[in-house]
Design a protein around this motif. Structure first.
Motif: not given
Length: 166
Positions: A94-105
């Motif tokens: 959830l944090l990585w998505k909040e940070l808008k990190i790409s799905s592959s990363y």
């Protein structure tokens, strides 16, 4: 997608519990787990406190929860570690998505987290009497709170993270 990741964690955790050796705490005098085991027994058997040195003496959350779950310390700690590993991984995703990190990363980061030899699963199955898995969760929640500007949960998070896991 989170359900799939949760199932992957459970599967990898179970596989490692079945196939990976665990530390023999009787032969490991300097293992942190010896202190956590002592705290566990204080809760499980309602024994008077033994001399557990700082900083271990204040890390009571995981030994306490483990003592409630099982009369076997390794089983109790493994169960708590699994629950915290799932919660931590979901929080980090959830944090990585909040940070808008790409799905592959995000997928690469998740696989690194759960497959690496010192990651959230393998190291904590090898050395199960530990309090490390909750740290992933609390750090992730802290950063997620800051990113979402939801500071209301920080006082409770601080109490749990600092007082019980420092």
């Amino acid at each position: 997608q989170i359900t799939v990741w949760t199932l992957i964690i459970i599967g990898l955790f179970w596989f490692n519990v079945e196939k990976q050796e665990k530390i023999n705490y009787d032969r490991c005098e300097l293992c942190d787990g010896k202190s956590y085991l002592s705290i566990y027994h204080q809760f499980e058997k309602n024994e008077p406190p033994t001399c557990v040195k700082h900083p271990f003496n204040s890390r009571i959350l995981v030994p306490f929860l483990s003592s409630i779950i099982s009369s076997d310390p390794v089983t109790g700690f493994l169960a708590i570690n699994l629950l915290f590993a799932i919660a931590a991984a979901v929080t980090l995703i959830l944090l990585w998505k909040e940070l808008k990190i790409s799905s592959s990363y995000v997928q690469i980061g998740f696989l690194w987290l759960v497959l690496h030899w010192s990651g959230i699963i393998r190291l904590n199955v090898f050395d199960p009497i530990t309090v490390d898995d909750p740290i992933y969760l609390f750090h992730g929640l802290f950063i997620l709170s800051i990113c979402e500007n939801t500071y209301k949960r920080l006082p409770m998070l601080s109490i749990l993270a600092i007082s019980l896991l420092q």
